[in-house]
Write an enzyme that holds these catalytic residues in place. Structure first.
Site, PDB file in Angstrom:
ATOM      1  N   LYS A 156      -4.331  -6.910   3.442  1.00 24.12           N
ATOM      2  CA  LYS A 156      -4.371  -5.759   2.520  1.00 24.12           C
ATOM      3  C   LYS A 156      -5.814  -5.455   2.109  1.00 24.12           C
ATOM      4  CE  LYS A 156      -2.952  -2.450  -0.248  1.00 24.12           C
ATOM      5  NZ  LYS A 156      -3.891  -2.190  -1.277  1.00 24.12           N
TER       6      LYS A 156
ATOM      7  N   HIS B  71      -7.309  -3.637   4.894  1.00 28.33           N
ATOM      8  CA  HIS B  71      -6.754  -2.270   4.835  1.00 28.33           C
ATOM      9  C   HIS B  71      -7.567  -1.432   3.852  1.00 28.33           C
ATOM     10  CE1 HIS B  71      -4.408   0.682   2.567  1.00 28.33           C
ATOM     11  NE2 HIS B  71      -3.741   0.934   3.684  1.00 28.33           N
ATOM     12  N   ASN B  72      -7.841  -1.996   2.699  1.00 26.63           N
ATOM     13  CA  ASN B  72      -8.575  -1.243   1.684  1.00 26.63           C
ATOM     14  C   ASN B  72     -10.018  -0.976   2.109  1.00 26.63           C
ATOM     15  OD1 ASN B  72      -6.204  -1.489   0.227  1.00 26.63           O
ATOM     16  ND2 ASN B  72      -7.258  -1.841  -1.700  1.00 26.63           N
TER      17      ASN B  72
ATOM     18  N   GLU C 229      -9.841   1.757   4.371  1.00 27.85           N
ATOM     19  CA  GLU C 229      -9.563   2.954   3.547  1.00 27.85           C
ATOM     20  C   GLU C 229     -10.883   3.524   2.982  1.00 27.85           C
ATOM     21  OE1 GLU C 229      -6.377   2.388   0.511  1.00 27.85           O
ATOM     22  OE2 GLU C 229      -7.876   2.989  -0.947  1.00 27.85           O
ATOM     23  N   TYR C 230     -11.737   2.634   2.479  1.00 31.15           N
ATOM     24  CA  TYR C 230     -13.044   3.078   1.969  1.00 31.15           C
ATOM     25  C   TYR C 230     -13.822   3.786   3.091  1.00 31.15           C
ATOM     26  CZ  TYR C 230     -13.285   0.392  -2.490  1.00 31.15           C
ATOM     27  OH  TYR C 230     -13.106  -0.094  -3.762  1.00 31.15           O
TER      28      TYR C 230
ATOM     29  N   ARG D 178     -20.542   4.571  -2.487  1.00 33.23           N
ATOM     30  CA  ARG D 178     -19.904   4.673  -3.819  1.00 33.23           C
ATOM     31  C   ARG D 178     -20.863   4.169  -4.894  1.00 33.23           C
ATOM     32  NH1 ARG D 178     -13.389   3.486  -3.942  1.00 33.23           N
ATOM     33  NH2 ARG D 178     -12.889   4.320  -1.896  1.00 33.23           N
TER      34      ARG D 178
ATOM     35  N   HIS E  94     -39.301 -21.957  15.006  1.00 33.68           N
ATOM     36  CA  HIS E  94     -37.826 -21.990  15.067  1.00 33.68           C
ATOM     37  C   HIS E  94     -37.296 -22.054  16.507  1.00 33.68           C
ATOM     38  CE1 HIS E  94     -37.357 -21.622  10.808  1.00 33.68           C
ATOM     39  NE2 HIS E  94     -38.095 -20.517  10.770  1.00 33.68           N
TER      40      HIS E  94
ATOM     41  N   ARG F  58     -40.068 -15.486  14.482  1.00 38.13           N
ATOM     42  CA  ARG F  58     -39.532 -16.705  13.855  1.00 38.13           C
ATOM     43  C   ARG F  58     -40.237 -17.937  14.379  1.00 38.13           C
ATOM     44  NH1 ARG F  58     -34.457 -17.969  15.140  1.00 38.13           N
ATOM     45  NH2 ARG F  58     -34.078 -19.106  13.213  1.00 38.13           N
TER      46      ARG F  58
ATOM     47  N   SER G 238       0.818  -1.211   0.000  1.00 35.59           N
ATOM     48  CA  SER G 238       0.000   0.000   0.000  1.00 35.59           C
ATOM     49  C   SER G 238       0.851   1.259   0.000  1.00 35.59           C
ATOM     50  CB  SER G 238      -0.919   0.020   1.225  1.00 35.59           C
ATOM     51  OG  SER G 238      -1.627   1.243   1.252  1.00 35.59           O
TER      52      SER G 238
END
Ligand code: 6PG
Length: 484
Positions: free
Chosen positions: A194, A197-198, A201-202, A298, A462, A456, A140
């Site tokens: 990584k 990390h990205n 970053e976003y 985005r 359930h 549920r 990076s």
């Protein structure tokens, strides 16, 4: 090998220490970075004219141009180390296929692109089966980081990391004297980290954009905003992304004289690493709502034409932010800081979950430490994250670390006021509000999931647990029949 006369000087070794395959922006700058640390680098690019231009522009450096993959391989000292800087995806597989017959047992292939970690796992197994060694390294820092010192996140066997360590440590950024690289874990662990990390970053970028949007609605000029971000960069929000935001906001468009940022179309691009993070989080049932909101923001931004049409159809309130500017700055600061802490808490929770699932034994404190320099999310507060995990490696959630708990408790009032202000002004703050929603849910002793369990059990039998019975004991109610 075809070294030019100029390169064949006395300082040139017979064989190079590293091969860099792919001379686009990142590859070119990494090659120069490695060379500047007393290593000799052979370079290869599919189009030879690119190699030629690169060599011509860097006359006198210990760079060896090669025309074919065979030449590249032959130019390297054993065990050969080849750093692939090609586009993530099929190109990586294609080049690996071409290299395999040329390489010898023990040679090392390093993938320095943004590959998906599962591809890295597959390639690791494949190359290992061929007697070769593989490192999937997240790198990076963009163009400048590649040239001056990136943050490097290498995954693969420890013994291979040890061979690469001298090169990696010398080219990595330094934070407080420590290289921003360490062995992340086996297989795909480096590329996985990584990817997170990205994702983070976003989240950071979207949070900053929401702060900007509120300032804009409150009538701040670009220069006022620039000054605010610059001031923030002196304090606890100090980070590369805050820094570049301050600089970008004061930039003027040479054609119109208008603030550059206002001339740029509000339609965000993305290459996919944020989306990968979301998919992985969903697969592992980990909430990363801040990153989620950032990715979705985005996506919605990209629907520009639909948004323009909808802006004429769907109503909302008039933006009405009456708080005095200095007070607004203080409040938004707290909202941003608190949301950022939540975002990192979520990212770290996902890292911890995957570390356990894959037995990667990720050192979260160390990961935060190598993010302090070189990378896009580099920030002062990463030191605090390192401290948090060093003092308690089993920390269930970063928000509960004494330092971060203190910040959140202090910021939470301003944070909710900012979200409330935005909501009543009709300004979307998806990442601020998603972060606050996470904070309020995580700290809630009782959530409305009791009603959800009733629903549920009602329609699907359930079953549910009771507050007054031991955990794990299941109950079912004969709910009234619904007619119609
Ligand atoms: C980095 C960046 C880098 C790249 C992103 C951009 O750490 O240096 O994250 O890898 O700039 O992939 O991603 P988007 O195009 O998806 O914003």
């Amino acid at each position: 090998m075809t070294p030019t006369a100029k390169q064949a000087t006395a300082t040139m070794k017979q064989q190079s220490d590293l091969g860099v395959l792919g001379l686009a922006v990142m590859g070119r700058n990494l090659a120069l970075n490695v060379e500047s640390h007393d290593f000799q680098v052979s370079v290869y690019n599919r189009t030879y004219s690119t190699t030629d231009e690169f060599i011509a522009a860097n006359d006198g450096k210990r760079l060896v141009p090669t025309r074919t993959l065979d030449e590249l391989v032959q130019s390297l000292a054993s065990p050969r180390k080849i750093l692939l800087m090609v586009k993530a995806g099929a190109a990586v597989d294609a080049v690996i296929e071409q290299l395999i017959p040329l390489l010898e047992r023990g040679d090392i292939v390093i993938d320095g692109g943004n590959s998906h970690y599962t591809d890295t796992e597959r390639r690791d197994a494949y190359l290992t089966s061929k007697g070769l060694r593989f490192i999937g390294a997240g790198i990076s820092g963009g163009e400048e980081g590649a040239r001056k010192g990136p943050s490097i996140m290498p995954g693969g066997p420890t013994s291979t990391w040890e061979v690469m360590q001298p090169i990696f440590e010398s080219i990595a950024a330094k934070a407080e004297g420590e290289p921003c690289v360490s062995h992340i874990g086996p297989g795909g662990a480096g590329h996985y980290v990584k990817m997170i990390h990205n994702g983070i970053e976003y989240g950071d970028m979207q949070l900053i954009c929401e702060a900007y949007n509120l300032f804009k609605a409150a009538g701040f000029t670009s220069d006022e905003m620039a000054a605010t971000f610059k001031r923030w960069n002196e304090g606890d929000l100090q980070s590369y992304l805050i820094q570049i935001t301050g600089i970008a906001l004061e930039q003027k468009d040479p054609q119109t004289g208008a603030p550059m940022v206002e001339i740029i179309l509000d339609k965000a691009g993305q290459k996919g690493t944020g989306r990968w993070t979301l998919i992985n989080a969903a697969e592992n049932a980990v909430v990363i709502s801040t990153i989620n909101a950032a990715v979705e923001a985005r996506v919605l931004s990209a629907l520009k034409e639909q948004r323009v049409a909808a802006s004429r159809e769907l109503q909302g309130p008039k933006a009405n932010i009456t708080v005095a500017k200095p007070e607004l700055v203080a409040k938004v600061h707290d909202a941003l800081y608190a949301s950022k802490i939540v975002s990192y808490a979520q990212g770290m929770a996902l890292l911890m979950t995957m570390s356990e699932k894959k037995d990667w034994q990720l050192d979260l404190g160390q990961i935060a430490a190598i993010w302090r320099g070189g990378c896009i999310i580099r920030a002062r507060f990463l030191n605090r994250i390192t401290d948090a995990y060093r003092s308690n490696p089993a920390l269930a959630n970063l928000m509960l670390d004494p330092f971060f708990k203190g910040v959140l408790n202090k910021a939470q009032q301003n944070w909710r006021e900012v979200v409330a202000m935005a909501v009543s002004s009709g300004i979307a703050v998806p990442a601020f509000s998603a972060s606050l929603g996470y904070y309020d849910s995580y700290r809630a002793e009782r959530l409305p999931a009791n009603l959800l369990q009733a629903q549920r059990d009602f329609f699907g039998a359930h079953t549910y647990e009771r507050v007054d019975k031991p955990p794990g004991e299941r109950f079912h109610t004969q709910w009234p029949e619904v007619i119609g």
